[in-house]
Motif scaffolding. Structure first.
Motif, PDB file in Angstrom:
ATOM      1  N   ALA A 139       0.837  -1.207   0.000  1.00 22.83           N
ATOM      2  CA  ALA A 139       0.000   0.000   0.000  1.00 22.83           C
ATOM      3  C   ALA A 139       0.869   1.253   0.000  1.00 22.83           C
ATOM      4  O   ALA A 139       0.601   2.213  -0.728  1.00 22.83           O
ATOM      5  CB  ALA A 139      -0.936  -0.008   1.200  1.00 22.83           C
ATOM      6  N   LEU A 140       1.929   1.241   0.785  1.00 25.02           N
ATOM      7  CA  LEU A 140       2.838   2.390   0.816  1.00 25.02           C
ATOM      8  C   LEU A 140       3.566   2.541  -0.517  1.00 25.02           C
ATOM      9  O   LEU A 140       3.774   3.662  -1.000  1.00 25.02           O
ATOM     10  CB  LEU A 140       3.837   2.238   1.959  1.00 25.02           C
ATOM     11  N   SER A 141       3.937   1.429  -1.116  1.00 25.30           N
ATOM     12  CA  SER A 141       4.580   1.472  -2.421  1.00 25.30           C
ATOM     13  C   SER A 141       3.619   2.021  -3.482  1.00 25.30           C
ATOM     14  O   SER A 141       4.016   2.812  -4.340  1.00 25.30           O
ATOM     15  CB  SER A 141       5.061   0.077  -2.802  1.00 25.30           C
ATOM     16  N   CYS A 142       2.362   1.615  -3.408  1.00 20.90           N
ATOM     17  CA  CYS A 142       1.341   2.132  -4.329  1.00 20.90           C
ATOM     18  C   CYS A 142       1.206   3.642  -4.177  1.00 20.90           C
ATOM     19  O   CYS A 142       1.126   4.374  -5.172  1.00 20.90           O
ATOM     20  CB  CYS A 142      -0.011   1.475  -4.069  1.00 20.90           C
ATOM     21  N   LEU A 143       1.180   4.106  -2.948  1.00 20.58           N
ATOM     22  CA  LEU A 143       1.051   5.550  -2.690  1.00 20.58           C
ATOM     23  C   LEU A 143       2.242   6.305  -3.278  1.00 20.58           C
ATOM     24  O   LEU A 143       2.075   7.337  -3.934  1.00 20.58           O
ATOM     25  CB  LEU A 143       0.935   5.805  -1.191  1.00 20.58           C
TER      26      LEU A 143
END
Length: 182
Positions: A139-143
């Motif tokens: 999720a952090l990578s997506c952000l």
């Protein structure tokens, strides 16, 4: 006598120092290896997460109306789908790929939805796991990739200083809403 006794003392101190150094080094190495955790693999069934997201919000006969889509994602569905499409075309991170096992990875829809939810609601990264079926680090990578991609693709058009015409249009909108004063 003094030189032989000092040589013996020095030799004993060197041995003692080497022994203490070795024990200390071994303690440090053991402590570091024992602290390292192996992450347990969690089967999240990401395909079901994509299907649920598609059926709830994107399909022609979606569970939730366009009004609820706009309320939850803070943008209309057409804009959201344009962003997903443009990011999946131009940013390699958002392309769905097969893993080594032959399974498809996360869909561009899941990745963009995770980023939008984190931005729109200031969620903690781990909260998108249950619905979208992706972990906190993903999720952090997506952000991160989402914000970089938006700046790259839409920066010149939307992330610019407002022109005098833009400011006047905003003032006119504000005046039409009935709000008085600053």
């Amino acid at each position: 006598m003094s030189s032989s006794s000092s040589d013996g003392l020095e030799e004993t101190l060197d041995e003692l120092f080497d022994e203490i150094l070795e024990y200390t080094y071994n303690d440090i190495v053991e402590a570091q290896t024992s602290k390292q955790r192996k992450w347990a693999y969690i089967e999240r069934n990401r395909e079901a997460g994509h299907d649920r997201l598609w059926n709830d919000y994107v399909s022609e006969y979606s569970t939730f109306s366009a009004h609820l889509f706009r309320r939850r994602f803070r943008m209309n569905k057409e804009l959201f789908l344009r962003i997903v499409h443009d990011l999946s075309k131009n940013v390699p991170f958002f392309r769905q790929r097969r893993e080594a096992t032959g399974r498809f990875g996360l869909s561009p829809l899941q990745k963009c939805t995770a980023a939008i939810c984190l931005l729109a609601y200031v969620f903690a990264a781990g909260t998108v796991d249950e619905y979208l079926r992706l972990g906190e680090s993903m999720a952090l990578s997506c952000l991160h990739h989402f914000t970089d991609g938006i700046i790259q693709l839409f920066g010149d058009e939307y992330l610019r200083r407002p022109t005098p015409e833009d400011l006047q249009r905003l003032l006119d909108i504000r005046g039409n809403t009935g709000f008085l004063g600053w």
